[in-house]
Every structure is written in structure tokens, then in C-alpha cells.
Motif scaffolding. Structure first.
Motif, mmCIF file in Angstrom:
data_model
loop_
_atom_site.group_PDB
_atom_site.id
_atom_site.type_symbol
_atom_site.label_atom_id
_atom_site.label_comp_id
_atom_site.label_asym_id
_atom_site.label_seq_id
_atom_site.Cartn_x
_atom_site.Cartn_y
_atom_site.Cartn_z
ATOM 1 N N LEU A 47 -4.062 -2.702 3.811
ATOM 2 C CA LEU A 47 -3.769 -1.978 5.049
ATOM 3 C C LEU A 47 -2.317 -1.530 5.098
ATOM 4 N N ARG A 48 -1.473 -2.149 4.321
ATOM 5 C CA ARG A 48 -0.047 -1.839 4.340
ATOM 6 C C ARG A 48 0.384 -1.042 3.111
ATOM 7 N N LYS A 49 -0.601 -0.544 2.343
ATOM 8 C CA LYS A 49 -0.301 0.231 1.145
ATOM 9 C C LYS A 49 -0.886 1.633 1.252
ATOM 10 N N ASP A 50 -0.316 2.560 0.472
ATOM 11 C CA ASP A 50 -0.923 3.877 0.379
ATOM 12 C C ASP A 50 -1.904 3.884 -0.800
ATOM 13 N N LYS A 51 -2.474 5.023 -1.097
ATOM 14 C CA LYS A 51 -3.480 5.111 -2.154
ATOM 15 C C LYS A 51 -2.911 4.810 -3.544
ATOM 16 N N ARG A 52 -1.606 4.930 -3.688
ATOM 17 C CA ARG A 52 -0.979 4.643 -4.981
ATOM 18 C C ARG A 52 -0.593 3.175 -5.115
ATOM 19 N N GLY A 53 -0.785 2.394 -4.039
ATOM 20 C CA GLY A 53 -0.477 0.980 -4.100
ATOM 21 C C GLY A 53 0.911 0.610 -3.626
ATOM 22 N N TYR A 54 1.648 1.572 -3.068
ATOM 23 C CA TYR A 54 2.996 1.301 -2.577
ATOM 24 C C TYR A 54 2.940 0.829 -1.125
ATOM 25 N N VAL A 55 3.773 -0.135 -0.796
ATOM 26 C CA VAL A 55 3.849 -0.632 0.581
ATOM 27 C C VAL A 55 4.523 0.421 1.441
ATOM 28 N N VAL A 56 3.841 0.840 2.500
ATOM 29 C CA VAL A 56 4.364 1.901 3.357
ATOM 30 C C VAL A 56 4.576 1.442 4.794
ATOM 31 N N THR A 57 4.083 0.254 5.136
ATOM 32 C CA THR A 57 4.250 -0.243 6.497
ATOM 33 C C THR A 57 4.142 -1.763 6.515
ATOM 34 N N ARG A 58 4.731 -2.352 7.514
ATOM 35 C CA ARG A 58 4.588 -3.788 7.749
ATOM 36 C C ARG A 58 3.834 -4.030 9.054
ATOM 37 N N GLY A 59 3.309 -2.922 9.611
ATOM 38 C CA GLY A 59 2.588 -3.024 10.870
ATOM 39 C C GLY A 59 1.170 -3.530 10.682
ATOM 40 N N HIS A 60 0.427 -3.552 11.780
ATOM 41 C CA HIS A 60 -0.936 -4.072 11.765
ATOM 42 C C HIS A 60 -1.938 -2.972 12.091
ATOM 43 N N LYS A 61 -3.063 -3.018 11.393
ATOM 44 C CA LYS A 61 -4.149 -2.072 11.607
ATOM 45 C C LYS A 61 -5.458 -2.835 11.690
ATOM 46 N N ILE A 62 -6.518 -2.126 12.058
ATOM 47 C CA ILE A 62 -7.840 -2.742 12.114
ATOM 48 C C ILE A 62 -8.416 -2.811 10.713
ATOM 49 N N PRO A 63 -8.756 -4.003 10.223
ATOM 50 C CA PRO A 63 -9.351 -4.109 8.885
ATOM 51 C C PRO A 63 -10.844 -3.786 8.908
ATOM 52 N N TYR A 64 -11.315 -3.157 7.842
ATOM 53 C CA TYR A 64 -12.733 -2.838 7.693
ATOM 54 C C TYR A 64 -13.186 -3.243 6.288
ATOM 55 N N GLY A 65 -14.496 -3.475 6.168
ATOM 56 C CA GLY A 65 -15.053 -3.809 4.869
ATOM 57 C C GLY A 65 -15.323 -5.291 4.719
ATOM 58 N N GLY A 66 -16.267 -5.622 3.831
ATOM 59 C CA GLY A 66 -16.592 -7.025 3.594
ATOM 60 C C GLY A 66 -17.062 -7.725 4.861
ATOM 61 N N TRP A 67 -16.677 -8.945 5.000
ATOM 62 C CA TRP A 67 -17.079 -9.728 6.177
ATOM 63 C C TRP A 67 -16.359 -9.291 7.447
ATOM 64 N N PHE A 68 -15.335 -8.425 7.305
ATOM 65 C CA PHE A 68 -14.678 -7.898 8.500
ATOM 66 C C PHE A 68 -15.639 -7.068 9.351
ATOM 67 N N GLU A 69 -16.732 -6.617 8.777
ATOM 68 C CA GLU A 69 -17.717 -5.872 9.550
ATOM 69 C C GLU A 69 -18.468 -6.766 10.530
ATOM 70 N N TYR A 70 -18.355 -8.084 10.337
ATOM 71 C CA TYR A 70 -19.097 -9.031 11.169
ATOM 72 C C TYR A 70 -18.199 -9.930 12.012
ATOM 73 N N VAL A 71 -17.050 -10.304 11.472
ATOM 74 C CA VAL A 71 -16.160 -11.221 12.197
ATOM 75 C C VAL A 71 -14.716 -10.744 12.079
ATOM 76 N N SER A 72 -13.894 -11.199 13.006
ATOM 77 C CA SER A 72 -12.476 -10.831 12.986
ATOM 78 C C SER A 72 -11.679 -11.647 11.983
ATOM 79 N N ASN A 73 -12.225 -12.795 11.584
ATOM 80 C CA ASN A 73 -11.481 -13.714 10.718
ATOM 81 C C ASN A 73 -12.328 -14.181 9.526
ATOM 82 N N PRO A 74 -12.701 -13.272 8.634
ATOM 83 C CA PRO A 74 -13.548 -13.673 7.499
ATOM 84 C C PRO A 74 -12.869 -14.661 6.556
ATOM 85 N N HIS A 75 -11.527 -14.603 6.467
ATOM 86 C CA HIS A 75 -10.813 -15.559 5.611
ATOM 87 C C HIS A 75 -10.932 -16.973 6.167
ATOM 88 N N TYR A 76 -10.999 -17.091 7.502
ATOM 89 C CA TYR A 76 -11.206 -18.408 8.113
ATOM 90 C C TYR A 76 -12.638 -18.892 7.887
#
Length: 318
Positions: free
Chosen positions: A227-256
Motif C-alpha cells: 500500500l505504500r509502494k508504487d508499481k515499481r516497488g518504490y516507497v511513495v508514502t507512509r500514510g494509510h490506505k484501505i487494504p484489499y485482497g486475500g483475507w482482507f476481503e473478509y476481516v480487517s485484521n487477517p494477520h491477527y
């Protein structure tokens, strides 16, 4: 069996986080010092530099310290256990004395059927496998902290930091505390006698669940980092965005959720009768449940378009 210090430690943590649930639910305008104990990272209120509470702020990127410590300590416990169970080498006297002081170690099988003595709740192979799985988890988390995660300039409370350090000391100790004695005399294996006959169904099922949840947690951390990288893999922000994909489609905390499943897999590997592993799972459920709920509410407050269908931690349940 009387409560041991390890049991008291884990139940004290459970009680503290249950109290945190109560404060977060019933006292939303709690004093600032309590708010700082409940929130960390992106959910933590950024206070004025002149606030005395800033003294207790620790950079969240210091999470890597947990895993540096965990790799060293768990590797040591794994090596000592392996040498005792397979090589017949007794563990250091201070380690065995320490275990006896803080736990019910050693849990000796009774020599008289009329004597009420508790058996070890996990056998040699189960304890070794549990420590090996824990080792993989800690090493992967250290690797993610160093090479995957992109930390912002948020902070955690000093108490959270110290708790993380103590946690990764206590988990390996809790695993071996209910296993066979580490005196080298209970060694029932030799290097050339280990075979597939030592493997149980619980080892296979537990390891399979561990590998699946292990992969899912890594996937979730990669999604968050991207979420903090561009398509080339460079870090472009330290802000927060809404994550999508994987278990994020079902829960807010899939890592937990993956963390919960990994520790459930360790319970299965240990055979299901290892008491302290259940207590640890209870602590993790309470802690991650509270942290997950706070994170979920933070997402909903910050983003008007946050998916309403997502659960906090367990799909369609919580």
C-alpha cells in the motif's frame, strides 16, 4: 495442581486485556494515560511534544527487537531440548531450576498407581515440533520487519514494548514446562532411531494448519507493505490506505486471524492436553480481539468507503 507462576503470569495478562475491553467499551473518554495503554501504532493519538506522556512513546519499528530476542531465546531452548531428548545431554542446571520455580516442571509419570501425579502433557516429538514451528514463525516475522514491512513514524507505549519482550521469553518456556524432563535421562531416541512411526496425526494436521496460516499472515503483511509502494516497488508514502485482497476481503485484521490459527496449530501439535498452550491461546484471543476491534473501528472512522461487510477478526462472527 496448584497454580504456578507461569499460569499466574498468563492469567494476569488475560485479566489486564479483559479490563482493557471494559474500559474501551464503557469508558470511551478514559484519561489519556489509559487511552495510550489501549491504542498503539496508527490508532494511537499523536500528542503534543510537551505532553509528559510522550516519555513513554517507543517507535513501532522497534517491533523487530521482539524477534531478535525471540530468535536467540527460542533457538537456545530448541537446541537444549533437542540435545536432551535426542542426545541425552542434560539441560543447564539453572534452566531446570528456573523451570521448577516458575512452573510445575518436572511433570513426572507416577511410579505408584495410588499416587496422584500429573503426567507430562506432551511427548518428546510434539515438544520439539512445536518449538521448531515457533522458530519458523519468529524468523519469518524478523525477516518481515527488516525487509517487508514499511513502518510509519507512529509509536507504541513502553508497556507494549516491554510486554512483547517478555512474551517471546515466556512462550518457549511454557511449551517445555509441561514436556518430558530435560535431564538427559529421559532420552528415548537416538539420532538413528527417529522414524515416521514417531509422527502422529496431530503432528500432520497441526503442521498443515500452521503452514497455511503462516503463508496467509505473510501474504497479509505483503499487502499492507505494498500500500505504500508504487508499481515499481518504490516507497511513495507512509500514510494509510484501505487494504484489499486475500483475507482482507473478509476481516480487517487477517494477520491477527492467522496468528490465532498458528497458535491453535501448536496446540494441535502438542496433542491438545498441553494446558499452558491453551492458556496462551486464550491470552492471544483476548489481546488480538481487543487490538483488532480498535483497528477495525479506526478504519471505519477514517475511511467513509470502508467495506461494511468486513468483520473484525473472524469472518461473519466477530
Amino acid at each position: 495442581m496448584d497454580a504456578c507462576l507461569l499460569e499466574v503470569f498468563w492469567f494476569s495478562l488475560i485479566s489486564a486485556f479483559l479490563l482493557g475491553w471494559t474500559v474501551y467499551t464503557l469508558v470511551p473518554s478514559a484519561p489519556d494515560f489509559l487511552q495510550d495503554l489501549l491504542h498503539y501504532g496508527k490508532c494511537k493519538v499523536v500528542r503534543d511534544d510537551r505532553s509528559w506522556l510522550r516519555v513513554f512513546d517507543i517507535p513501532k519499528r522497534w517491533f523487530s527487537h521482539f524477534y531478535y530476542e525471540g530468535v536467540v531465546w527460542n533457538s537456545f531452548i530448541l537446541l537444549v531440548t533437542l540435545l536432551s531428548f535426542v542426545g541425552g545431554v542434560p539441560a543447564f542446571w539453572w534452566l531446570q531450576e528456573g523451570l521448577s520455580f516458575i512452573s510445575d516442571y518436572p511433570l513426572d509419570p507416577p511410579t505408584d498407581c495410588n499416587i496422584d501425579v500429573v503426567f507430562p502433557t506432551a511427548d518428546h516429538v510434539s515438544v520439539l515440533l512445536a518449538l521448531i514451528l515457533l522458530e519458523f514463525q519468529i524468523i519469518r516475522r524478523l525477516w518481515e520487519c527488516l525487509y517487508v514491512s514499511i513502518f510509519s513514524d507512529v509509536s507504541v507505549h513502553l508497556v507494549h514494548y516491554l510486554l512483547g519482550l517478555v512474551y517471546y521469553l515466556a512462550v518457549p518456556i511454557s511449551i517445555i514446562a509441561e514436556g518430558p524432563k530435560l535431564d538427559g535421562e529421559t532420552c528415548i531416541y537416538t539420532w538413528h532411531k527417529l522414524s515416521l512411526s514417531d509422527v502422529r496425526w496431530s503432528h500432520v494436521v497441526g503442521t498443515a494448519l500452521f503452514i497455511w496460516s503462516f503463508w496467509q499472515q505473510n501474504k497479509a503483511h505483503i499487502i499492507l507493505a505494498n500500500l505504500r509502494k508504487d508499481k515499481r516497488g518504490y516507497v511513495v508514502t507512509r500514510g494509510h490506505k484501505i487494504p484489499y485482497g486475500g483475507w482482507f476481503e473478509y476481516v480487517s485484521n487477517p494477520h491477527y486471524l492467522a496468528e490465532l490459527l498458528m497458535y491453535l496449530s501448536i496446540i494441535i501439535v502438542l496433542g491438545g492436553e498441553h494446558y499452558l498452550s491453551w492458556v496462551i491461546q486464550g491470552y492471544i484471543a483476548v489481546e488480538l480481539g481487543l487490538c483488532g476491534w480498535i483497528t477495525h473501528n479506526w478504519y471505519r472512522t477514517k475511511f467513509d468507503n470502508y467495506p461494511s461487510s468486513r468483520s473484525v477478526l473472524i469472518p461473519y462472527i466477530f
